[in-house]
Design a protein around this motif. Structure first.
Motif, PDB file in Angstrom:
ATOM      1  N   PRO A  48       0.222 -11.155 -12.101  1.00 24.13           N
ATOM      2  CA  PRO A  48      -0.313  -9.853 -11.699  1.00 24.13           C
ATOM      3  C   PRO A  48       0.745  -9.043 -10.949  1.00 24.13           C
ATOM      4  N   LYS A  49       0.534  -7.742 -10.884  1.00 28.07           N
ATOM      5  CA  LYS A  49       1.446  -6.847 -10.159  1.00 28.07           C
ATOM      6  C   LYS A  49       0.629  -5.940  -9.253  1.00 28.07           C
ATOM      7  N   VAL A  50       1.250  -5.508  -8.173  1.00 35.85           N
ATOM      8  CA  VAL A  50       0.617  -4.548  -7.271  1.00 35.85           C
ATOM      9  C   VAL A  50       1.500  -3.316  -7.175  1.00 35.85           C
ATOM     10  N   GLU A  51       0.864  -2.156  -7.147  1.00 38.99           N
ATOM     11  CA  GLU A  51       1.577  -0.883  -7.024  1.00 38.99           C
ATOM     12  C   GLU A  51       1.279  -0.303  -5.646  1.00 38.99           C
ATOM     13  N   LEU A  52       2.313  -0.054  -4.875  1.00 41.19           N
ATOM     14  CA  LEU A  52       2.164   0.457  -3.522  1.00 41.19           C
ATOM     15  C   LEU A  52       2.594   1.916  -3.455  1.00 41.19           C
ATOM     16  N   LEU A  53       1.844   2.679  -2.659  1.00 44.68           N
ATOM     17  CA  LEU A  53       2.037   4.128  -2.607  1.00 44.68           C
ATOM     18  C   LEU A  53       2.796   4.599  -1.381  1.00 44.68           C
ATOM     19  N   THR A  54       2.762   3.836  -0.292  1.00 42.21           N
ATOM     20  CA  THR A  54       3.314   4.315   0.981  1.00 42.21           C
ATOM     21  C   THR A  54       4.373   3.360   1.521  1.00 42.21           C
ATOM     22  N   ASN A  55       5.236   3.897   2.388  1.00 43.15           N
ATOM     23  CA  ASN A  55       6.227   3.062   3.071  1.00 43.15           C
ATOM     24  C   ASN A  55       5.552   2.057   3.996  1.00 43.15           C
ATOM     25  N   VAL A  56       4.388   2.417   4.515  1.00 39.05           N
ATOM     26  CA  VAL A  56       3.644   1.506   5.387  1.00 39.05           C
ATOM     27  C   VAL A  56       3.305   0.219   4.630  1.00 39.05           C
ATOM     28  N   ALA A  57       2.780   0.358   3.429  1.00 39.93           N
ATOM     29  CA  ALA A  57       2.411  -0.814   2.630  1.00 39.93           C
ATOM     30  C   ALA A  57       3.639  -1.606   2.186  1.00 39.93           C
ATOM     31  N   VAL A  58       4.717  -0.909   1.873  1.00 38.33           N
ATOM     32  CA  VAL A  58       5.960  -1.599   1.499  1.00 38.33           C
ATOM     33  C   VAL A  58       6.459  -2.437   2.672  1.00 38.33           C
ATOM     34  N   TYR A  59       6.351  -1.897   3.878  1.00 36.21           N
ATOM     35  CA  TYR A  59       6.750  -2.622   5.082  1.00 36.21           C
ATOM     36  C   TYR A  59       5.852  -3.844   5.288  1.00 36.21           C
ATOM     37  N   LEU A  60       4.553  -3.685   5.066  1.00 35.45           N
ATOM     38  CA  LEU A  60       3.628  -4.813   5.193  1.00 35.45           C
ATOM     39  C   LEU A  60       3.955  -5.890   4.165  1.00 35.45           C
ATOM     40  N   TRP A  61       4.314  -5.488   2.964  1.00 32.01           N
ATOM     41  CA  TRP A  61       4.663  -6.440   1.915  1.00 32.01           C
ATOM     42  C   TRP A  61       5.954  -7.187   2.273  1.00 32.01           C
ATOM     43  N   SER A  62       6.950  -6.464   2.761  1.00 35.37           N
ATOM     44  CA  SER A  62       8.293  -7.026   2.927  1.00 35.37           C
ATOM     45  C   SER A  62       8.442  -7.884   4.168  1.00 35.37           C
ATOM     46  N   GLY A  63       7.738  -7.549   5.257  1.00 40.00           N
ATOM     47  CA  GLY A  63       7.909  -8.291   6.495  1.00 40.00           C
ATOM     48  C   GLY A  63       9.325  -8.166   7.031  1.00 40.00           C
ATOM     49  N   ARG A  64       9.732  -9.136   7.852  1.00 44.55           N
ATOM     50  CA  ARG A  64      11.089  -9.116   8.407  1.00 44.55           C
ATOM     51  C   ARG A  64      11.512 -10.532   8.744  1.00 44.55           C
ATOM     52  N   GLU A  65      12.668 -10.922   8.248  1.00 40.90           N
ATOM     53  CA  GLU A  65      13.217 -12.231   8.577  1.00 40.90           C
ATOM     54  C   GLU A  65      13.713 -12.224  10.021  1.00 40.90           C
ATOM     55  N   ASN A  66      14.034 -13.411  10.525  1.00 42.92           N
ATOM     56  CA  ASN A  66      14.558 -13.501  11.888  1.00 42.92           C
ATOM     57  C   ASN A  66      15.901 -12.783  11.996  1.00 42.92           C
ATOM     58  N   VAL A  67      15.963 -11.818  12.878  1.00 42.24           N
ATOM     59  CA  VAL A  67      17.221 -11.123  13.150  1.00 42.24           C
ATOM     60  C   VAL A  67      17.390 -11.053  14.662  1.00 42.24           C
ATOM     61  N   PRO A  68      18.636 -11.007  15.140  1.00 42.75           N
ATOM     62  CA  PRO A  68      18.862 -10.970  16.597  1.00 42.75           C
ATOM     63  C   PRO A  68      18.135  -9.800  17.252  1.00 42.75           C
ATOM     64  N   GLY A  69      17.361 -10.109  18.273  1.00 45.57           N
ATOM     65  CA  GLY A  69      16.690  -9.074  19.039  1.00 45.57           C
ATOM     66  C   GLY A  69      15.386  -8.585  18.448  1.00 45.57           C
ATOM     67  N   LYS A  70      15.005  -9.088  17.276  1.00 40.49           N
ATOM     68  CA  LYS A  70      13.761  -8.645  16.647  1.00 40.49           C
ATOM     69  C   LYS A  70      12.971  -9.858  16.169  1.00 40.49           C
ATOM     70  N   LEU A  74      -6.227  -1.520   0.403  1.00 41.21           N
ATOM     71  CA  LEU A  74      -6.998  -0.659   1.310  1.00 41.21           C
ATOM     72  C   LEU A  74      -6.125  -0.113   2.429  1.00 41.21           C
ATOM     73  N   ALA A  75      -5.223  -0.957   2.951  1.00 42.27           N
ATOM     74  CA  ALA A  75      -4.294  -0.494   3.979  1.00 42.27           C
ATOM     75  C   ALA A  75      -3.402   0.612   3.421  1.00 42.27           C
ATOM     76  N   ASP A  76      -2.965   0.443   2.188  1.00 48.00           N
ATOM     77  CA  ASP A  76      -2.135   1.451   1.517  1.00 48.00           C
ATOM     78  C   ASP A  76      -2.908   2.761   1.347  1.00 48.00           C
ATOM     79  N   ASP A  77      -4.150   2.657   0.890  1.00 51.93           N
ATOM     80  CA  ASP A  77      -4.993   3.856   0.732  1.00 51.93           C
ATOM     81  C   ASP A  77      -5.197   4.576   2.065  1.00 51.93           C
ATOM     82  N   THR A  78      -5.416   3.787   3.111  1.00 51.04           N
ATOM     83  CA  THR A  78      -5.638   4.365   4.438  1.00 51.04           C
ATOM     84  C   THR A  78      -4.384   5.085   4.929  1.00 51.04           C
TER      85      THR A  78
END
Length: 262
Positions: free
Chosen positions: A27-49, A143-147
């Motif tokens: 399956p595939k998901v289509e995201l509309l906003t940068n907010v949802a892209v950020y939620l999808w991508s997360g963040r690996e361990n980086v210094p200070g974050k 739903l988060a993307d729609d919001t």
């Protein structure tokens, strides 16, 4: 004797495979906003974050959790129910906020007519790890993307200010991250309910890492309605699930018939 048992096992495996299915492609998901892209991508361990779990990591852990439940891990059962409840709560929160924002966006003079909003571009991701609650979590991501999209549109139309937009976006991220946090509370130790009964090394390690397991989870009384079936070959350390009765079947048939009639 061994040959007979092996033959029975093969027949059982074939019976279990009948009716099973798999997707021709993921399956595939289509995201509309940068907010949802950020939620999808997360963040690996980086210094200070701090580390932020990505959606693929959540989907993988949820799939592994389902596999552990099939192996009779009571801690996986407990975390799975917590995740289901977290998904339910996040879903209701986004539905309520979405309805509220739709009303805000549609406010204004009746003779100002806006065309349908379309995105200039979208981002599509492949879903590689499949599980029941994983798919439900993806619905919440949509739903988060729609919001988030409604937040952007409300600001574009001058219905909300920059500070309100920032607070709404942060609340979307907070709700979704709160839902995701439940899978972080479980770790795989290869433990089973029989291990807990015998106090084996895996049970001791699981207890040390995740705390004592409550009787309702250990005895199988408290489980998610989406949880996989528990294994049939196991010692009697938990209660058997109540059998499905003829009355249960008739009630479900009546419900389906009523739904079909509208």
């Amino acid at each position: 004797m061994a040959t007979q048992e092996s033959s029975q096992a093969r027949r059982q495996t074939k019976r279990e495979q009948v009716g099973s299915f798999k997707y021709i492609e993921n399956p595939k998901v289509e995201l509309l906003t940068n907010v949802a892209v950020y939620l999808w991508s997360g963040r690996e361990n980086v210094p200070g974050k701090p580390f932020i779990m990505s959606m693929p990591q959540l989907l993988r852990r949820t799939r592994n959790m389902e596999a552990a439940i099939r192996e009779d891990d009571p801690w996986a059962d407990k975390a799975y129910l917590a995740l289901q409840e977290g998904i339910d709560e996040a879903e209701q929160a986004f539905l309520a906020k979405k309805e509220e924002l739709e009303a805000v966006v549609n406010e204004g003079h009746s003779r100002i007519q806006f065309a349908e909003v379309v995105n200039k571009s979208t981002v599509t991701y492949e879903v590689r790890d499949h599980s029941r609650l994983g798919f439900r979590a993806l619905e919440v991501l949509m739903l988060a993307d729609d919001t988030a999209r409604l937040v952007m549109e409300a600001q574009h139309r001058g219905r909300i200010g920059g500070r309100e937009k920032t607070l709404l976006v942060k609340s979307i991220e907070s709700i979704f991250r709160g839902m995701m946090s439940h899978v972080s509370k479980w770790r795989y130790f290869g433990v089973t309910r029989d291990d807990v009964a015998a106090n084996t090394k895996p049970a001791q390690s699981a207890r040390e890492a995740m705390g004592e397991i409550e009787a309702d989870y250990l005895e199988g009384r408290l489980r998610s309605r989406f949880a996989p079936d528990l294994p049939t070959k196991r010692l009697q350390v938990s209660e058997e699930e109540a059998p499905i009765t003829e009355e249960d079947i008739q009630a479900e048939v009546a419900k389906m018939t009523a739904a079909a009639k509208g």
